[in-house]
Design a protein around this motif. Structure first.
Motif, short mmCIF file in Angstrom:
data_model
loop_
_atom_site.label_atom_id
_atom_site.label_comp_id
_atom_site.label_asym_id
_atom_site.label_seq_id
_atom_site.Cartn_x
_atom_site.Cartn_y
_atom_site.Cartn_z
N ASN A 166 110.72 -79.22 16.21
CA ASN A 166 109.82 -80.08 16.98
C ASN A 166 108.43 -79.48 16.97
OD1 ASN A 166 111.70 -82.05 17.78
ND2 ASN A 166 112.43 -80.74 19.42
N ALA A 167 107.46 -80.27 16.52
CA ALA A 167 106.06 -79.87 16.53
C ALA A 167 105.33 -80.85 17.44
CB ALA A 167 105.49 -79.89 15.13
N GLY A 168 105.35 -80.56 18.72
CA GLY A 168 104.80 -81.51 19.69
C GLY A 168 105.70 -82.72 19.74
N SER A 169 105.14 -83.88 19.43
CA SER A 169 105.94 -85.11 19.44
C SER A 169 106.48 -85.46 18.06
CB SER A 169 105.08 -86.27 19.97
OG SER A 169 103.97 -86.46 19.10
N GLN A 170 106.23 -84.61 17.09
CA GLN A 170 106.64 -84.87 15.71
C GLN A 170 107.76 -83.93 15.29
OE1 GLN A 170 103.36 -84.37 13.04
NE2 GLN A 170 104.46 -85.14 11.26
N LYS A 171 108.73 -84.46 14.55
CA LYS A 171 109.78 -83.62 13.99
C LYS A 171 109.42 -83.29 12.55
CE LYS A 171 113.66 -84.79 16.82
NZ LYS A 171 114.97 -84.25 16.91
N VAL A 172 109.56 -81.99 12.21
CA VAL A 172 109.20 -81.50 10.89
C VAL A 172 110.42 -80.85 10.27
CG1 VAL A 172 107.69 -79.92 9.65
CG2 VAL A 172 106.83 -81.11 11.66
N THR A 173 110.66 -81.13 8.99
CA THR A 173 111.79 -80.55 8.28
C THR A 173 111.33 -79.35 7.48
OG1 THR A 173 112.91 -82.66 8.14
CG2 THR A 173 113.61 -80.98 6.58
N MET A 174 112.11 -78.28 7.53
CA MET A 174 111.86 -77.08 6.74
C MET A 174 113.06 -76.84 5.84
SD MET A 174 110.11 -74.61 9.70
CE MET A 174 111.58 -73.68 9.87
N LYS A 175 112.81 -76.37 4.63
CA LYS A 175 113.88 -76.09 3.67
C LYS A 175 113.62 -74.75 3.00
CE LYS A 175 114.47 -80.98 2.63
NZ LYS A 175 115.86 -81.33 2.72
N GLY A 176 114.69 -74.10 2.58
CA GLY A 176 114.53 -72.83 1.88
C GLY A 176 115.85 -72.12 1.68
N CYS A 177 115.77 -70.80 1.57
CA CYS A 177 116.93 -69.93 1.36
C CYS A 177 117.24 -69.19 2.66
CB CYS A 177 116.64 -68.89 0.29
SG CYS A 177 116.17 -69.53 -1.33
N ALA A 178 118.50 -68.89 2.90
CA ALA A 178 118.86 -68.16 4.12
C ALA A 178 120.15 -67.38 3.92
CB ALA A 178 119.03 -69.13 5.29
N SER A 179 120.27 -66.32 4.71
CA SER A 179 121.53 -65.58 4.80
C SER A 179 122.53 -66.44 5.57
CB SER A 179 121.32 -64.27 5.55
OG SER A 179 120.32 -63.51 4.96
N LYS A 180 123.80 -66.21 5.35
CA LYS A 180 124.84 -66.98 6.03
C LYS A 180 124.68 -66.93 7.54
CE LYS A 180 129.82 -67.47 6.49
NZ LYS A 180 131.14 -66.99 6.08
N ILE A 181 124.35 -65.77 8.11
CA ILE A 181 124.24 -65.64 9.56
C ILE A 181 123.12 -66.51 10.13
CG2 ILE A 181 122.72 -63.61 9.57
CD1 ILE A 181 125.72 -64.13 11.91
N MET A 182 122.07 -66.79 9.34
CA MET A 182 120.98 -67.66 9.80
C MET A 182 121.46 -69.10 9.94
SD MET A 182 118.41 -65.78 10.34
CE MET A 182 116.70 -65.73 9.90
N CYS A 183 122.56 -69.42 9.31
CA CYS A 183 123.12 -70.77 9.41
C CYS A 183 124.06 -70.91 10.59
CB CYS A 183 123.88 -71.11 8.13
SG CYS A 183 122.81 -71.16 6.68
N SER A 184 124.36 -69.80 11.26
CA SER A 184 125.28 -69.82 12.38
C SER A 184 124.64 -70.48 13.59
CB SER A 184 125.68 -68.39 12.74
OG SER A 184 126.28 -68.35 14.01
N THR A 185 125.29 -71.48 14.11
CA THR A 185 124.75 -72.15 15.30
C THR A 185 124.72 -71.21 16.49
OG1 THR A 185 126.93 -73.03 15.81
CG2 THR A 185 125.44 -74.46 14.57
#
Length: 159
Positions: A95-114
């Motif tokens: 969330n960027a203020g009232s706008q939703k922004v999507t980010m994409k890239g590479c990550a370690s498995k633990i960064m994907c953990s909810t």
């Protein structure tokens, strides 16, 4: 624990913290969104007052052969070579203020953990990870550099 973030090659965040944590919170992880990346390193121990030493600096990582899409400005068709323990492609919404922004890239498995990141809002909401090369699709979005760094700062407050 040490959280280090970079914008390009410039270090923009270097936060150290010390506390008591559960064993599963002692992690080594990173996320790379092309124009910004963040590394988390930790040094854990099990005896009283044993955490006098700081967490190690993030190690220099080499490309690991994995490729993911990342966003730069209005397009998400750029490809990124993942490094070190970044074995997943990630897509997340911030969330960027009232706008939703999507980010994409590479990550370690633990960064994907909810449990680790999404609960703290560290990487935004609607986190989606996948393991195939370029599996995080290349739909068009926009992203600001500050949005890459600021949400990750909240991860430090979780510790």
């Amino acid at each position: 624990m040490k959280v280090t973030s970079y914008a390009g090659d410039m270090k923009v965040l270097d936060v150290n913290s010390k506390s008591c944590v559960l064993a599963e919170e002692c992690i080594e992880a990173s996320a790379n969104f092309g124009i910004g990346k963040t590394s988390i390193t930790s040094r854990c121990c099990t005896s009283n007052l044993c955490n006098s030493q700081p967490a190690p600096e993030p190690s220099k990582s080499n490309p690991n052969g994995k490729k993911c899409f990342y966003c730069d400005g209005q397009k998400c068709t750029n490809t990124l070579s993942c490094e070190g323990n970044q074995d997943y492609c990630i897509s997340t919404t911030v969330n960027a203020g009232s706008q939703k922004v999507t980010m994409k890239g590479c990550a370690s498995k633990i960064m994907c953990s909810t449990q680790t990141t999404q609960a703290a809002g560290a990487l935004g909401s609607d986190i989606s990870c996948c393991q195939g090369n370029l599996c995080n699709s290349a739909s068009s979005t926009s992203v600001g550099l500050l949005l890459l760094v600021a949400p990750l700062v909240s991860l430090v407050t979780l510790s």
